[in-house]
Design an enzyme around this catalytic site. Structure first.
Site, PDB file in Angstrom:
ATOM      1  N   ASP A 291     -10.194   4.693  -1.893  1.00 28.58           N
ATOM      2  CA  ASP A 291      -9.230   5.689  -2.361  1.00 28.58           C
ATOM      3  C   ASP A 291      -8.898   5.360  -3.810  1.00 28.58           C
ATOM      4  O   ASP A 291      -8.294   4.321  -4.089  1.00 28.58           O
ATOM      5  CB  ASP A 291      -7.978   5.590  -1.466  1.00 28.58           C
ATOM      6  CG  ASP A 291      -7.174   6.874  -1.427  1.00 28.58           C
ATOM      7  OD1 ASP A 291      -7.041   7.500  -2.489  1.00 28.58           O
ATOM      8  OD2 ASP A 291      -6.683   7.229  -0.342  1.00 28.58           O
TER       9      ASP A 291
ATOM     10  N   HIS B  82      -2.652  10.955   6.630  1.00 26.92           N
ATOM     11  CA  HIS B  82      -1.454  10.122   6.578  1.00 26.92           C
ATOM     12  C   HIS B  82      -0.281  10.847   5.942  1.00 26.92           C
ATOM     13  O   HIS B  82       0.815  10.311   5.890  1.00 26.92           O
ATOM     14  CB  HIS B  82      -1.774   8.846   5.802  1.00 26.92           C
ATOM     15  CG  HIS B  82      -2.106   9.142   4.365  1.00 26.92           C
ATOM     16  ND1 HIS B  82      -3.215   9.879   3.983  1.00 26.92           N
ATOM     17  CD2 HIS B  82      -1.455   8.837   3.224  1.00 26.92           C
ATOM     18  CE1 HIS B  82      -3.224   9.993   2.667  1.00 26.92           C
ATOM     19  NE2 HIS B  82      -2.173   9.372   2.184  1.00 26.92           N
ATOM     20  N   ASP B  83      -0.508  12.044   5.429  1.00 25.92           N
ATOM     21  CA  ASP B  83       0.575  12.823   4.807  1.00 25.92           C
ATOM     22  C   ASP B  83       1.057  13.966   5.692  1.00 25.92           C
ATOM     23  O   ASP B  83       2.168  14.459   5.507  1.00 25.92           O
ATOM     24  CB  ASP B  83       0.095  13.430   3.478  1.00 25.92           C
ATOM     25  CG  ASP B  83      -0.193  12.387   2.410  1.00 25.92           C
ATOM     26  OD1 ASP B  83       0.420  11.307   2.440  1.00 25.92           O
ATOM     27  OD2 ASP B  83      -1.048  12.666   1.545  1.00 25.92           O
TER      28      ASP B  83
ATOM     29  N   GLU C 257      -8.740  15.111  -3.734  1.00 28.39           N
ATOM     30  CA  GLU C 257      -7.534  15.700  -3.134  1.00 28.39           C
ATOM     31  C   GLU C 257      -7.013  16.775  -4.074  1.00 28.39           C
ATOM     32  O   GLU C 257      -6.555  16.474  -5.179  1.00 28.39           O
ATOM     33  CB  GLU C 257      -6.450  14.642  -2.905  1.00 28.39           C
ATOM     34  CG  GLU C 257      -5.302  15.213  -2.077  1.00 28.39           C
ATOM     35  CD  GLU C 257      -3.998  14.436  -2.175  1.00 28.39           C
ATOM     36  OE1 GLU C 257      -3.133  14.632  -1.298  1.00 28.39           O
ATOM     37  OE2 GLU C 257      -3.826  13.640  -3.113  1.00 28.39           O
TER      38      GLU C 257
ATOM     39  N   ASP D 161      -4.143  -5.322  12.888  1.00 30.10           N
ATOM     40  CA  ASP D 161      -3.635  -6.513  12.200  1.00 30.10           C
ATOM     41  C   ASP D 161      -4.391  -7.735  12.710  1.00 30.10           C
ATOM     42  O   ASP D 161      -4.522  -7.926  13.923  1.00 30.10           O
ATOM     43  CB  ASP D 161      -2.129  -6.640  12.492  1.00 30.10           C
ATOM     44  CG  ASP D 161      -1.529  -7.892  11.885  1.00 30.10           C
ATOM     45  OD1 ASP D 161      -2.114  -8.408  10.907  1.00 30.10           O
ATOM     46  OD2 ASP D 161      -0.483  -8.340  12.392  1.00 30.10           O
TER      47      ASP D 161
ATOM     48  N   ASP E 103      -5.007  -4.960   8.330  1.00 31.07           N
ATOM     49  CA  ASP E 103      -5.694  -5.614   7.215  1.00 31.07           C
ATOM     50  C   ASP E 103      -7.213  -5.426   7.347  1.00 31.07           C
ATOM     51  O   ASP E 103      -7.695  -4.853   8.335  1.00 31.07           O
ATOM     52  CB  ASP E 103      -5.311  -7.101   7.138  1.00 31.07           C
ATOM     53  CG  ASP E 103      -5.282  -7.746   8.525  1.00 31.07           C
ATOM     54  OD1 ASP E 103      -6.298  -7.626   9.245  1.00 31.07           O
ATOM     55  OD2 ASP E 103      -4.234  -8.324   8.891  1.00 31.07           O
TER      56      ASP E 103
ATOM     57  N   ASP F 151      -7.236  10.563  -5.315  1.00 33.74           N
ATOM     58  CA  ASP F 151      -5.859  10.985  -5.094  1.00 33.74           C
ATOM     59  C   ASP F 151      -5.423  12.026  -6.131  1.00 33.74           C
ATOM     60  O   ASP F 151      -5.689  11.863  -7.327  1.00 33.74           O
ATOM     61  CB  ASP F 151      -4.963   9.735  -5.193  1.00 33.74           C
ATOM     62  CG  ASP F 151      -3.552   9.967  -4.721  1.00 33.74           C
ATOM     63  OD1 ASP F 151      -3.357  10.174  -3.514  1.00 33.74           O
ATOM     64  OD2 ASP F 151      -2.635   9.937  -5.576  1.00 33.74           O
TER      65      ASP F 151
ATOM     66  N   ASP G 261       1.068 -10.441  10.858  1.00 36.61           N
ATOM     67  CA  ASP G 261       2.230 -10.045  10.042  1.00 36.61           C
ATOM     68  C   ASP G 261       2.716  -8.632  10.394  1.00 36.61           C
ATOM     69  O   ASP G 261       3.585  -8.084   9.715  1.00 36.61           O
ATOM     70  CB  ASP G 261       1.929 -10.169   8.543  1.00 36.61           C
ATOM     71  CG  ASP G 261       0.823  -9.234   8.081  1.00 36.61           C
ATOM     72  OD1 ASP G 261       0.210  -8.553   8.937  1.00 36.61           O
ATOM     73  OD2 ASP G 261       0.562  -9.171   6.859  1.00 36.61           O
TER      74      ASP G 261
HETATM   75  C1  NOJ Z   1      -1.360  11.760  -2.145  1.00 32.92           C
HETATM   76  C2  NOJ Z   1      -1.383  10.680  -1.117  1.00 32.92           C
HETATM   77  O1  NOJ Z   1      -2.157  11.102  -0.028  1.00 32.92           O
HETATM   78  C3  NOJ Z   1       0.055  10.382  -0.767  1.00 32.92           C
HETATM   79  O2  NOJ Z   1       0.147   9.552   0.353  1.00 32.92           O
HETATM   80  C4  NOJ Z   1       0.716   9.777  -1.984  1.00 32.92           C
HETATM   81  O3  NOJ Z   1       2.087   9.576  -1.723  1.00 32.92           O
HETATM   82  C5  NOJ Z   1       0.565  10.690  -3.196  1.00 32.92           C
HETATM   83  N1  NOJ Z   1      -0.740  11.242  -3.338  1.00 32.92           N
HETATM   84  C6  NOJ Z   1       0.862   9.919  -4.462  1.00 32.92           C
HETATM   85  O4  NOJ Z   1      -0.192   9.023  -4.728  1.00 32.92           O
HETATM   86 MG    MG Z   2      -2.032  -8.281   8.744  1.00 30.66          MG
END
Ligand code: NOJ
Ligand code: MG
Length: 533
Positions: A103, A330-331, A268, A26, A34, A205, A30
């Site tokens: 992305d 991140h998933d 993906e 950051d 960023d 995605d 905030d």
């Molecule tokens: C895959 C992404 O990696 C995930 O984070 C997202 O929630 C879903 N696609 C929907 O876009």
């Molecule tokens: Mg920030």
């Protein structure tokens, strides 16, 4: 960045590093990362020794799904900066010899996107067909049995026009209709906008979702589903994913990327090997360069299982395709949370010595493990909609801990998600000072991979996988490298291929020692072999 003496494209020899922008750095206090923050931390990325950065979405978004709900495909959310900040970041990335992938989120937009506002305004709006609208089922209710990936029906009724719209994810993420030529042209123009600006490619995605079967038939019911599993899996997504028309669109995206030269597309795609491999396209009509391969995440940390997964995947890659490997995102749950820190060091060796392009997720290079998210700090809509069954993604999205100062140097304010509990000792600065840290292991493995093309592009041959040890050879020309990983807690014999002896130890997950014919518990080695006299 030197790439050795091969003429392979960067996306074959390189390593991709995923940055989750909300949680990297950051710069404006905030509590949310960023673009300027990322720019300020680029030295970390360059020193690590990766080749390309993939940024999760930074476009204008109401953040219902933290940026995967895009309200403008050609802008930057003010929370992250603006187009000028983006251009500065891109220039700084390129100045370090790195590549930048954005992305692209083609399956759905935000419900706040002006296109959707227009589409929902009336059945006669010229953009009505940019989204997927249907009348209620004959007896009332949703048009078919499709389930949202986040649980519940994939349809939302819109009282104003009396129809339902499709949303594979949140109702705030209506699905776009790629069968509409104007929508298609608008999305391709958005891709072109970023290519023109100089980005090196996209991670795309849920690419296999973007076209639905004509007539939108009911999906088959999954007989193996039971409560406690993800509600998404109540049906098998036969008619809502992997349609032939989507391949044609991927091929168009590739043609656009290729028209700009040395760009790359990462798709993906979650599918079994045979259908997954089709996303490479045909030799004369290629699709994505790298269909993301998540099998290291999806399968057990077990030598025999991994050997089978690696072998089957490798066998599925067509001659014109190129493999890739992912251990975190991140998933997905953090790798160190899943298998423990000692074994996560072996996972680093595996990821960086398999044949194919690795993608590394921010924070895994310092071994961040399980982060317990207190109930009042849960932010992930997937966890909020289906709590308590292990779907939460916040635990992998926590801020990068940089040092032992307030808020780990991530921000001057309380971060949007909690830090890892051990942040005061597990942070980048502390690991820099510790030669035995995960960070130094990653740096040395990345340097070794860069210096030895055999590790990225050499042939792969399994040596053993039956006693808790996963061992394989990588070869090119006269060079033979052995990777031996003891996935168990017991010492195991170090078996060498017949006729080979150890010439040199190139890397170890434990402090370097004299090779004595055994692998210690949790030991992983990379050895150079020569022929025995
Ligand atoms: C895959 C992404 O990696 C995930 O984070 C997202 O929630 C879903 N696609 C929907 O876009
Ligand atoms: Mg920030």
């Amino acid at each position: 960045m030197q790439h050795g003496s091969t003429d392979r494209p960067w996306w074959e020899r390189g390593v991709i590093y995923q940055i989750y922008p909300r949680s990297f750095q950051d710069s404006d206090g905030d509590g949310i990362g960023d673009l300027a923050g990322i720019e300020a931390r680029l030295d970390h990325v360059a020193t690590l020794g990766v080749d390309a950065i993939w940024l999760s979405p930074v476009f204008p978004s109401p953040m219902a799904d933290f940026g995967y709900d895009v309200a403008d495909y050609c802008g930057i959310d003010p929370m992250f900066g603006d187009l000028a900040a983006f251009d500065r970041l891109l220039a700084a990335v390129h100045a370090r010899g790195l590549k930048l992938l954005l992305d692209f989120v083609p399956n759905h937009s935000s419900d706040r996107h002006p296109w959707f506002q227009q589409s929902r305004s009336s059945r006669d709006d010229p953009r009505r067909d940019w989204y997927i609208w249907r009348d209620p089922a004959p007896g009332g209710g949703p048009p078919n049995n499709w389930i949202s990936d986040f649980g519940g029906p994939a349809w939302e009724h819109d009282a104003a026009t009396g129809q339902y719209f499709l949303h594979t994810f949140l109702k705030e993420q209506p699905d776009l209709n790629w069968r509409d030529p104007d929508l298609r042209a608008a999305m391709m123009a958005a891709m072109r906008f970023w290519f023109d600006r100089g980005v090196d490619g996209f991670r795309i995605d849920v690419l296999w979702h973007i076209v639905k079967a004509r007539g939108l038939p009911d999906n088959p019911v999954n007989p193996d589903w039971h409560p406690g599993l993800n509600a998404r899996d109540q049906v098998i997504q036969t008619f809502s994913t992997d349609q032939p028309e989507a391949h044609a669109i991927a091929a168009d995206m590739r043609a656009l990327a290729d028209s700009f030269g040395d760009r790359a597309l990462v798709g993906e795609i979650f599918l079994p090997n045979d259908r997954h491999a089709r996303w490479f396209g045909k030799p004369d009509r290629p699709e994505v360069h790298l269909p993301f391969n998540f099998q290291l995440i999806e399968n057990a940390w077990d030598a025999a299982v991994l050997a089978r997964v690696i072998g089957d995947y490798d066998a599925s890659i067509p001659a014109h395709g190129w493999p890739n490997w992912v251990f975190g995102s991140h998933d997905a749950p953090r790798i160190a949370a899943r298998i423990g820190e000692a074994q996560a060091r072996l996972a680093a060796v595996l990821l960086l010595t398999l044949r194919g392009t690795p993608t590394l997720f921010q924070g895994d290079e310092i071994g961040i493990g399980e982060v317990a998210i207190p109930p009042d700090r849960v932010r992930d809509p997937q966890e909020i909609r289906q709590p308590g069954i292990g779907l939460g993604r916040d635990r992998s999205r926590t801020p990068m801990p940089w040092d032992a100062s307030a808020h780990a140097g991530f921000s001057s304010a309380e971060p949007w998600l909690p830090l890892n509990a051990d942040w005061s000792t597990r942070n980048v600065t502390a690991q820099e000072a510790d030669a035995g840290s995960m960070l130094h292991l990653y740096r040395s493995l990345l340097a070794l991979r860069r210096a030895n093309a055999t590790l990225s592009i050499g042939d792969f041959a399994l040596v053993e996988a039956d006693t808790g040890v996963l061992a394989y050879e990588r070869r090119s020309g006269a060079e033979r490298l052995l990777v031996a990983l003891n996935l168990g807690g017991e010492p195991r014999p170090l078996r060498l291929p017949a006729g080979a002896v150890v010439a040199e130890t190139l890397a170890s997950t434990l402090p370097l020692r004299t090779i004595d014919g055994m692998l210690a518990p949790d030991e992983g080695l990379i050895l150079r072999l020569t022929e025995a006299d």
